[in-house]
Design a protein around this motif. Structure first.
Motif, short mmCIF file in Angstrom:
data_model
loop_
_atom_site.label_atom_id
_atom_site.label_comp_id
_atom_site.label_asym_id
_atom_site.label_seq_id
_atom_site.Cartn_x
_atom_site.Cartn_y
_atom_site.Cartn_z
N PRO A 1 -76.53 -22.39 -12.18
CA PRO A 1 -76.91 -21.35 -12.85
C PRO A 1 -76.32 -20.19 -13.12
CG PRO A 1 -78.53 -22.23 -11.34
CD PRO A 1 -77.28 -22.85 -10.92
N GLY A 2 -75.06 -20.10 -12.17
CA GLY A 2 -74.11 -19.05 -12.04
C GLY A 2 -73.53 -19.01 -13.11
N ILE A 3 -73.19 -20.22 -13.95
CA ILE A 3 -72.07 -20.17 -15.06
C ILE A 3 -72.74 -19.44 -16.20
CG2 ILE A 3 -71.31 -21.73 -16.90
CD1 ILE A 3 -71.42 -23.87 -14.73
N ALA A 4 -73.97 -19.38 -16.62
CA ALA A 4 -74.47 -18.48 -17.62
C ALA A 4 -74.60 -17.16 -17.22
CB ALA A 4 -75.95 -18.95 -17.97
N ALA A 5 -75.02 -16.92 -15.80
CA ALA A 5 -75.03 -15.72 -15.31
C ALA A 5 -73.81 -14.94 -15.40
CB ALA A 5 -75.43 -15.60 -13.91
N VAL A 6 -72.60 -15.35 -15.22
CA VAL A 6 -71.31 -14.69 -15.16
C VAL A 6 -71.08 -14.61 -16.74
CG1 VAL A 6 -69.05 -15.05 -15.00
CG2 VAL A 6 -70.20 -15.63 -13.06
N ILE A 7 -71.33 -15.55 -17.54
CA ILE A 7 -70.85 -15.28 -19.19
C ILE A 7 -71.78 -14.28 -19.68
CG2 ILE A 7 -70.99 -16.36 -21.39
CD1 ILE A 7 -70.83 -19.16 -19.78
N GLU A 8 -72.83 -14.25 -19.31
CA GLU A 8 -73.90 -13.00 -19.59
C GLU A 8 -73.28 -11.54 -19.29
OE1 GLU A 8 -78.49 -11.76 -20.60
OE2 GLU A 8 -78.08 -12.68 -18.56
N GLU A 9 -72.98 -11.54 -17.99
CA GLU A 9 -72.55 -10.14 -17.62
C GLU A 9 -71.30 -9.76 -18.14
OE1 GLU A 9 -73.85 -8.05 -15.47
OE2 GLU A 9 -75.57 -9.19 -14.24
N VAL A 10 -70.40 -10.77 -18.42
CA VAL A 10 -69.05 -10.32 -19.11
C VAL A 10 -69.31 -9.74 -20.51
CG1 VAL A 10 -66.66 -11.08 -19.58
CG2 VAL A 10 -67.79 -11.88 -17.53
N LEU A 11 -70.00 -10.89 -21.29
CA LEU A 11 -70.52 -10.48 -22.83
C LEU A 11 -71.04 -8.94 -22.71
CD1 LEU A 11 -71.88 -13.58 -24.01
CD2 LEU A 11 -70.05 -12.75 -24.88
N ALA B 1 -63.64 -13.25 -13.16
CA ALA B 1 -63.24 -13.79 -11.88
C ALA B 1 -64.09 -12.67 -11.05
CB ALA B 1 -61.79 -13.50 -11.54
N ALA B 2 -64.07 -11.42 -11.38
CA ALA B 2 -64.80 -10.53 -10.55
C ALA B 2 -66.21 -10.49 -10.51
CB ALA B 2 -64.48 -8.96 -11.28
N GLU B 3 -66.78 -11.10 -11.53
CA GLU B 3 -68.10 -11.48 -11.47
C GLU B 3 -68.41 -12.52 -10.46
OE1 GLU B 3 -70.62 -10.02 -12.44
OE2 GLU B 3 -69.45 -8.47 -13.70
N VAL B 4 -67.71 -13.70 -10.65
CA VAL B 4 -67.65 -15.00 -9.74
C VAL B 4 -67.68 -14.31 -8.14
CG1 VAL B 4 -66.60 -16.97 -8.77
CG2 VAL B 4 -66.96 -16.38 -11.50
N ALA B 5 -66.48 -13.38 -7.87
CA ALA B 5 -66.46 -13.02 -6.53
C ALA B 5 -67.48 -12.29 -6.19
CB ALA B 5 -64.97 -11.99 -6.56
N GLY B 6 -68.21 -11.46 -7.08
CA GLY B 6 -69.50 -10.83 -6.71
C GLY B 6 -70.48 -11.68 -6.37
N ILE B 7 -70.69 -12.78 -7.06
CA ILE B 7 -71.90 -13.52 -6.76
C ILE B 7 -71.61 -14.40 -5.24
CG2 ILE B 7 -72.84 -16.23 -7.37
CD1 ILE B 7 -72.59 -14.87 -10.17
N GLN B 8 -70.33 -14.64 -5.02
CA GLN B 8 -69.84 -15.52 -3.88
C GLN B 8 -70.14 -14.37 -2.77
OE1 GLN B 8 -65.67 -16.60 -5.30
NE2 GLN B 8 -66.13 -18.22 -3.67
N SER B 9 -70.21 -13.21 -2.88
CA SER B 9 -70.02 -12.26 -1.77
C SER B 9 -71.38 -11.99 -1.49
CB SER B 9 -69.08 -10.88 -1.83
OG SER B 9 -69.80 -10.16 -3.23
N SER B 10 -72.39 -11.86 -2.32
CA SER B 10 -73.79 -11.60 -2.42
C SER B 10 -74.53 -12.71 -2.02
CB SER B 10 -74.21 -10.82 -3.58
OG SER B 10 -74.18 -11.86 -4.79
N GLY B 11 -73.99 -13.97 -2.51
CA GLY B 11 -74.79 -15.02 -2.19
C GLY B 11 -75.96 -15.28 -3.15
#
Length: 398
Positions: free
Chosen positions: A342-352, A381-391
């Motif tokens: 589900p993070g794929i769509a979440a990252v895309i939406e944030e960047v858009l 890449a920053a959004e991915v890192a944010g999801i990784q760090s926050s879990g």
């Protein structure tokens, strides 16, 4: 005799294209081959098809290729320079753009400028620079013939009809491996599960795009440019059997469909032979054995990437560039186990959302497209890192 240059010759589309050449040796020859890192396979292809020019994605891959030996072929170089040299070689009549990602963008534009017919199997090229590509093709009087099975089907159904006669384009989608999964089960999807496509054998990135329905979203954007039809007249229907490759509804209510076996050699041959029709070395479609053909609406709630693509297309000329870049970053992170499905769509939406707030102005040049692409990749890449760090996924789309 038509001579073909293939960008991405060692991938699945490139190999299918060479199978079409094998089936029509009196009509087709190979002018150039460009590959990524599969040096041994490209060396075999060069030995068999004797192209005038070859290239590889990197200097290291090129050195590996040269160790295998290249009978008579000229080595054009590596990276974008090598791709462009293959795409613009004087011996080539048709350039098949089948390399993955955005690496072939410069080469495709250079091929158009050189007057080559483009057989397009790389949707990212039009998603990123559809306006630039189509404007260049119109100026040079160059044809861009779609190889994607869906757009190829629409091209066949339209049969040179003007856009004013078209009420809707209907792109069919298999629905991917998770079309019947409930939303809560999608939270735990693994890369191995996402790569099990029920119908087509494709590369990892496009297979994940099929699982998220982003592949269909990118095809909507591609169709807008290829056929000069606005996004509100392009629909997606789920068709699990993948027998109807796409449909066109005309203004009088008639619906035309193109049906065929699921084999990429057919749309590739169509692009190579157009406007002629050649016999194909494949069995015809046996309708009596196909069984029921079903159609349904896509579920935007479970698969939000499709809606994100529509939003990018209608939200501003630069947003498709942002969409594509963010998706590539997110899919790579998912395949590497750094991002949940589900993070794929979440990252895309944030960047858009970030792009719509400022950076995604309309790029009016290739340099502008590349700069916007760079920004979106860094933000992704920053959004991915944010999801990784926050879990957790901040916006929890699913």
């Amino acid at each position: 005799m038509k001579s073909i240059a293939i960008l991405g010759s060692t991938g699945s589309i490139g190999r299918s294209a060479l199978a079409v050449v094998d089936a029509h040796p009196d009509r087709l020859s190979v002018a150039g081959l460009a590959a990524g890192t599969s040096a041994a396979r490209l060396a075999e292809q060069a030995s068999r098809y004797r192209p005038a020019v070859v290239s590889m994605a990197s200097p290291e891959a090129l050195a590996d290729l040269e160790r295998h030996g290249l009978p008579e072929a000229t080595v054009a170089g590596s990276g974008p320079v090598g791709l462009t040299a293959v795409a613009t070689h004087p011996a080539a009549d048709i350039v098949l753009c089948a390399s993955s990602g955005t690496a072939a963008l410069e080469a495709a534009l250079a091929a158009i400028d050189a007057g080559k017919t483009i057989a397009l199997a790389n949707k990212e090229v039009l998603v990123m620079a559809g306006g630039l590509m189509m404007d260049a093709a119109r100026r040079r009087g160059v044809s861009i013939l779609p190889v994607d099975s869906e757009h190829n089907a629409i091209h066949q159904c339209l049969d040179r009809r003007p856009p004013a006669e078209v009420a809707r384009l209907l792109l069919t989608a298999s629905g991917g491996p998770f079309r019947d999964w409930p939303a809560e089960r999608l939270q735990g999807v693994t890369p191995e599960q996402a790569l099990r496509h029920p119908t087509w054998s494709m590369g990892p990135k496009i297979t994940v795009d099929s699982a998220t329905l982003m592949n269909k979203g990118l095809e909507v954007i591609e169709a807008r440019w290829l056929f000069d039809v606005p996004p509100d007249r392009i629909d997606v229907v789920i068709h699990p059997q993948s027998i109807v490759h796409s449909l066109v509804e005309l203004r009088d209510g008639s619906v035309l469909a193109q049906l065929g076996v699921t084999d990429m050699r057919l749309p590739i041959q169509y692009a190579f032979s157009y406007p002629e029709r050649w016999g194909a070395p494949l069995p015809g479609l046996d309708l009596a054995r196909c069984g029921a053909l079903t159609f349904g609406e896509p579920d935007h709630g479970r698969f939000p990437c499709l809606g994100l693509a529509y939003g990018a297309l209608s939200g501003g000329p630069g947003l498709p560039v942002v969409l594509n870049a963010a998706n590539e970053v997110a899919v790579a992170a998912f395949l590497e186990g750094r991002l949940p499905f589900p993070g794929i769509a979440a990252v895309i939406e944030e960047v858009l959302d970030a792009g719509a707030a400022g950076p995604a102005a309309a790029p009016d040049s290739l340099a502008g497209v590349r700069e916007l692409d760079r920004w979106a990749r860094e933000r992704g890449a920053a959004e991915v890192a944010g999801i990784q760090s926050s879990g957790s996924i901040r916006r929890g789309i699913l």
